[in-house]
Each structure stands twice: as structure tokens, then as C-alpha cells.
Write an enzyme that holds these catalytic residues in place. Structure first.
Site, PDB file in Angstrom:
ATOM      1  N   TYR A  18      -4.270  24.108 -18.760  1.00 41.92           N
ATOM      2  CA  TYR A  18      -5.091  24.296 -17.683  1.00 41.92           C
ATOM      3  C   TYR A  18      -6.388  24.924 -18.121  1.00 41.92           C
ATOM      4  O   TYR A  18      -7.963  24.094 -17.916  1.00 41.92           O
ATOM      5  CB  TYR A  18      -4.786  24.266 -16.562  1.00 41.92           C
ATOM      6  CG  TYR A  18      -5.771  24.594 -14.749  1.00 41.92           C
ATOM      7  CD1 TYR A  18      -6.268  22.896 -14.607  1.00 41.92           C
ATOM      8  CD2 TYR A  18      -6.376  25.777 -14.563  1.00 41.92           C
ATOM      9  CE1 TYR A  18      -7.392  23.323 -13.665  1.00 41.92           C
ATOM     10  CE2 TYR A  18      -7.407  25.759 -13.760  1.00 41.92           C
ATOM     11  CZ  TYR A  18      -8.348  24.851 -12.902  1.00 41.92           C
ATOM     12  OH  TYR A  18      -8.732  24.531 -11.707  1.00 41.92           O
ATOM     13  N   ASN A  74     -14.681  16.128 -10.037  1.00 38.45           N
ATOM     14  CA  ASN A  74     -13.739  16.731  -9.088  1.00 38.45           C
ATOM     15  C   ASN A  74     -11.819  16.529  -9.232  1.00 38.45           C
ATOM     16  O   ASN A  74     -11.095  17.825  -9.643  1.00 38.45           O
ATOM     17  CB  ASN A  74     -13.831  16.626  -8.095  1.00 38.45           C
ATOM     18  CG  ASN A  74     -13.105  16.877  -6.949  1.00 38.45           C
ATOM     19  OD1 ASN A  74     -13.000  18.615  -6.525  1.00 38.45           O
ATOM     20  ND2 ASN A  74     -12.396  16.913  -6.776  1.00 38.45           N
ATOM     21  N   THR A 109      -6.573  25.078  -1.528  1.00 40.69           N
ATOM     22  CA  THR A 109      -6.398  23.724  -1.481  1.00 40.69           C
ATOM     23  C   THR A 109      -4.837  23.476  -1.709  1.00 40.69           C
ATOM     24  O   THR A 109      -4.542  23.972  -2.125  1.00 40.69           O
ATOM     25  CB  THR A 109      -7.436  22.981  -2.469  1.00 40.69           C
ATOM     26  OG1 THR A 109      -6.959  23.607  -3.466  1.00 40.69           O
ATOM     27  CG2 THR A 109      -8.663  23.319  -2.035  1.00 40.69           C
TER      28      THR A 109
END
Length: 244
Positions: A151, A85, A185
């Protein structure tokens, strides 16, 4: 509760989706070995949680830890579940603006650590016994976004790793690289704080927050863990949680 005895290894459990995944596993009675630079005060005293302080952005540190017997000892004769994760969205920006050290850390954290841990997990399990590996991927693995070259590339690497490992057809091993959707988040907060000149899609992500369109970490984690423990897990290399 799972229908088979298992243990779980979770990276990046100190906050966000990783914290919610860890809590969801513990609620199901699954022992968790949590790897992160810092602990999770809300879970630290849980009897089924073992925390290891490890900088997953440091490949040497990860390698040294994997040389210890700790992983094999934790797994024992259970079915190990690895949830990769931990990750970072930095650096954000086009070529020529990216901090070199952030590029190195992103590749190490997002790709090198998951691949090292996946290899170690399969080597540490009892020979031929079942194991499950879940990479936390992203829609950015499957769609190119301006400002997110690093990313996008690192998450795409996890997707292709899952495809290749499935092609290996290792006995008892199931793997998937799962896009969990857009979750509320700290990573999303980081994205919203980015200068528009570095990330042209800033308004889109700001609107997701303002409209209440972000999923909660707890809801996403519950669905993710249910899928990880299900018979469906591993039948598709790159699923999307929103389509399950």
C-alpha cells in the site's frame, strides 16, 4: 458551482469516499462518469450520472474500455476532472505473507489504472485545453508503516507521478496527489479486522475509531471538491487535505 464548464470522471464511486465525492460533484451540477465494478444504488437514477461497470483491477479490461470513444465523447469541449479514487489496502502483512494475486491486483488498481486513465484523459481532451487530475493518495505514501509495504509503495507511486507530470508542464494541465486524512470508510473497517501479527499498528487505528477521530466521507469529499475546483489546485504536487 464551478466557474468553468466541466465534467468529472470518478473511479470507485460505489461506496466510501468515492461515493461522497460523486455526490458532492453532482450537487454542484457537474456531470459525472463513474467507473466501478458495481453501481451506486443511491445515485444510479441521477440525471447527471453515467455509470460504467469496469473492473479497474483488470488492466486488460481498462485498456479495452479506453479503446472506445466513450471517454472523449463524455468530455466533449468541457474541462475534464479525473479523480483517481479507487484503491485497496490489501495485502496487509510483511514480505513472505503477501498473497501474490493480491499484490498484482493492488498494483493494477492503485497504480496502473490511475496512470492509464490520466494518460487517456490528456489525450482525449481538446488539444491544449485545460484538464485537472486528482490522485487520492495517503499518509502511507509519505510514511512507512509495518505491514503496509504494498500500500505504501503504490500510494508513493501516485505522489511521484504527480511530481513528474508537473515537471512535464503540459499546457493547461493541473495535477495533484492528495492525502485526504483518515476517513471512516470500509477500508478502515478492513484495517481494524486485520490480525495484529500482520499489522503491528492495529491498536492505533482501532483507537481512532473508538475516539471519534475519523473524518466523515461527506465532509472530506466536500472539502476535496472545493479544492479541486479552486485556483489553488495544482500549485502543490502532494498536498494534505488537513493542511488546506
Amino acid at each position: 458551482m464551478p466557474t468553468f464548464p466541466c465534467t468529472a470522471i470518478v473511479t470507485g464511486h460505489s461506496r466510501g469516499l468515492g461515493a461522497a465525492i460523486t455526490a458532492a460533484l453532482l450537487e454542484r451540477g457537474i456531470p459525472v462518469l463513474a467507473l466501478s465494478r458495481s453501481g451506486n444504488p443511491a445515485l444510479t437514477n441521477h440525471p447527471l450520472l453515467t455509470e460504467v461497470a469496469l473492473d479497474l483491477g483488470d488492466a486488460v479490461a481498462v485498456g479495452h474500455w479506453l479503446e472506445t470513444p466513450d471517454l472523449a465523447a463524455f468530455i466533449g469541449d468541457t474541462v475534464p476532472l479525473l479523480i483517481n479514487n479507487a484503491g485497496t489496502v490489501a495485502p496487509i502483512g510483511p514480505l513472505g505473507t503477501q498473497d501474490p494475486l493480491q499484490v498484482v491486483q493492488a498494483v493494477t488498481l492503485n497504480v496502473t489504472a490511475p496512470l492509464l486513465l490520466s494518460n487517456a484523459l490528456v489525450a482525449a481532451r481538446p488539444s491544449g485545453s485545460p484538464a485537472r487530475i486528482l490522485h487520492i493518495s495517503s499518509g502511507a505514501a509519505r510514511n512507512a508503516y509495518a505491514g503496509w509495504a504494498v500500500y505504501c509503495a503504490t500510494k508513493a507511486a501516485l505522489d511521484h507521478h504527480a511530481r513528474a507530470v508537473q515537471a512535464d508542464a503540459c499546457d493547461g494541465l493541473r495535477i495533484a496527489s492528495l492525502a485526504p486524512g483518515v476517513i471512516d470508510t470500509a477500508m478502515q473497517a478492513t484495517i481494524r479486522d486485520t490480525d495484529r501479527s500482520l499489522f503491528p499498528l492495529l491498536d492505533r487505528f482501532t483507537a481512532l475509531k473508538d475516539s471519534g477521530s475519523l473524518s466523515s466521507p461527506e465532509d472530506s469529499a466536500a472539502r476535496l471538491v472545493d479544492y479541486l475546483l479552486s485556483d489553488r489546485f495544482g500549485t502543490e504536487a502532494t498536498p494534505d487535505l488537513r493542511a488546506l
